[in-house]
Enzyme design. Structure first.
Site, PDB file in Angstrom:
ATOM      1  CG  ASP A   1      -1.975  -0.916   1.294  1.00 49.09           C
ATOM      2  OD1 ASP A   1      -2.434  -1.276   0.218  1.00 49.09           O
ATOM      3  OD2 ASP A   1      -2.401  -1.294   2.393  1.00 49.09           O
TER       4      ASP A   1
ATOM      5  CE  LYS B   1      -6.410   7.899  -1.320  1.00 54.28           C
ATOM      6  NZ  LYS B   1      -6.398   7.982   0.083  1.00 54.28           N
TER       7      LYS B   1
ATOM      8  CG  MET C   1      -7.955   6.754   8.055  1.00 53.10           C
ATOM      9  SD  MET C   1      -8.808   5.309   7.403  1.00 53.10           S
ATOM     10  CE  MET C   1      -9.100   4.354   8.877  1.00 53.10           C
TER      11      MET C   1
HETATM   12  N1  SAH Z   1      -3.118  -0.077   9.676  1.00 53.97           N
HETATM   13  C1  SAH Z   1      -2.606   1.271   9.892  1.00 53.97           C
HETATM   14  C2  SAH Z   1      -3.694   2.321   9.784  1.00 53.97           C
HETATM   15  C3  SAH Z   1      -4.282   2.451   8.405  1.00 53.97           C
HETATM   16  S1  SAH Z   1      -5.513   3.664   8.326  1.00 53.97           S
HETATM   17  C4  SAH Z   1      -1.927   1.321  11.256  1.00 53.97           C
HETATM   18  O1  SAH Z   1      -2.013   0.350  12.032  1.00 53.97           O
HETATM   19  O2  SAH Z   1      -1.303   2.341  11.558  1.00 53.97           O
HETATM   20  C5  SAH Z   1      -4.609   5.045   7.698  1.00 53.97           C
HETATM   21  C6  SAH Z   1      -4.424   6.081   8.771  1.00 53.97           C
HETATM   22  O3  SAH Z   1      -3.399   5.694   9.668  1.00 53.97           O
HETATM   23  C7  SAH Z   1      -3.971   7.431   8.260  1.00 53.97           C
HETATM   24  O4  SAH Z   1      -5.077   8.191   7.794  1.00 53.97           O
HETATM   25  C8  SAH Z   1      -3.405   8.037   9.527  1.00 53.97           C
HETATM   26  O5  SAH Z   1      -4.412   8.489  10.389  1.00 53.97           O
HETATM   27  C9  SAH Z   1      -2.748   6.838  10.169  1.00 53.97           C
HETATM   28  N2  SAH Z   1      -1.302   6.721   9.880  1.00 53.97           N
HETATM   29  C10 SAH Z   1      -0.684   5.700   9.282  1.00 53.97           C
HETATM   30  N3  SAH Z   1       0.652   5.891   9.258  1.00 53.97           N
HETATM   31  C11 SAH Z   1       0.866   7.071   9.859  1.00 53.97           C
HETATM   32  C12 SAH Z   1       2.032   7.824  10.166  1.00 53.97           C
HETATM   33  N4  SAH Z   1       3.243   7.394   9.835  1.00 53.97           N
HETATM   34  N5  SAH Z   1       1.869   8.999  10.818  1.00 53.97           N
HETATM   35  C13 SAH Z   1       0.653   9.444  11.170  1.00 53.97           C
HETATM   36  N6  SAH Z   1      -0.481   8.781  10.905  1.00 53.97           N
HETATM   37  C14 SAH Z   1      -0.377   7.613  10.269  1.00 53.97           C
END
Ligand code: SAH
Length: 267
Positions: free
Chosen positions: A52, A73, A186
């Protein structure tokens, strides 16, 4: 001692990745240093890697033998649909490949790991979950905020700011009434709705809020604000997704503990 030497001393027996199996894995919050050893081992064994946008494409260097399939994306274009991804991993496993499905953070924290597992189950394909450090914990650590601290909180709520559709919102007022801190994934596009709901639930306008963008990556930025000002502050600072919203007293622990913390506030 170098990393290979240290790993050789540990002599860890990694589970073999069998052909025709799918491993639904988390790549951690962003930086390659946040990969688990299990995922590093899987990268070296995979025949196909389906990844992803939140996964640093540099991980592919650890699996040069594998075909890489990007499903995130692209500039101006949406991600591949969930149906497309489900069909792709089923098809690759059906070709007897070892399929590593790699997601940001943890595959099962707002990562649709369960949906893909259901598709694999329906197709009779064996799979495993390989956990990763979810971005909330990576971001809190980077920002110097303990997720839990005795005397401050007894729970931490991981919530999504984005439901299945525009009407599908969490009851933010009820979450506010728990008095426990929240980390919202998100949440950027619904920030006004979230802040208003939390205030309806009794949180003061001055409740501390942190917004952490690109945690553990070169895009990392940290904004400290409060419930009344956060929306305007985010706009003024130009904070963009991926970002997490942290609400509650744990935010202030940055100042209580932070004097020896590496600074992450960028201009
Ligand atoms: N499975 C992922 C979350 C996916 S949903 C996890 O466990 O982290 C996607 C959201 O995750 C983004 O919109 C944001 O809110 C958050 N996110 C993922 N990586 C991030 C990062 N490095 N810094 C800040 N927010 C992050």
């Amino acid at each position: 001692m170098s990393l290979p030497e240290t790993l050789a001393r540990l002599d860890i027996q990694m589970p073999p990745f069998e052909p025709g199996h799918v491993w639904l894995a988390g790549a951690g919050p962003g930086h390659l240093a946040g990969l688990t050893l299990e995922v590093v081992s899987a990268l070296g064994q995979a025949d196909a890697i389906v990844y992803d946008a939140l996964v640093d494409a540099a991980v592919l260097k650890a699996g040069p033998q594998a075909q890489a399939h990007y499903v995130g994306k692209r500039a101006g274009q949406p991600s591949a649909s969930q149906t497309f991804i489900n069909e792709l991993i089923v098809k690759l496993a059906g070709e007897n490949k070892r399929v590593l499905r790699l997601k940001g953070g943890d595959p099962n924290v707002f990562g649709r790991g369960g949906e893909e597992a259901a598709a694999l189950t329906a197709a009779g394909i064996p799979f495993r979950f390989l956990p990763g450090v979810t971005s909330a914990f990576g971001a809190l650590a980077a920002a110097g905020m303990p997720a839990t601290l005795r005397g401050v909180n007894k729970a931490i709520i991981l919530a999504t700011g984005h439901g299945i559709d525009d009407q599908d919102h969490l009851d933010w007022a009820s979450l506010a009434r728990t008095g426990q801190p929240l980390v919202v994934y998100m949440g950027m596009s619904n920030l006004p709705i979230i802040a208003a709901g939390l205030r309806d639930g009794g949180l003061a306008a001055t409740t501390p809020v942190a917004v952490i963008q690109g945690a553990t990556t070169v895009k990392e930025r940290l904004l400290i604000s409060d419930l009344a000002r956060v929306e305007a502050d985010v706009r003024a600072a130009g904070i963009v997704p991926p970002a997490l919203i942290v609400v509650g007293e744990i935010v202030l622990q940055r100042y209580a503990l932070g004097s020896l913390m590496r600074e992450v506030i960028l201009p």
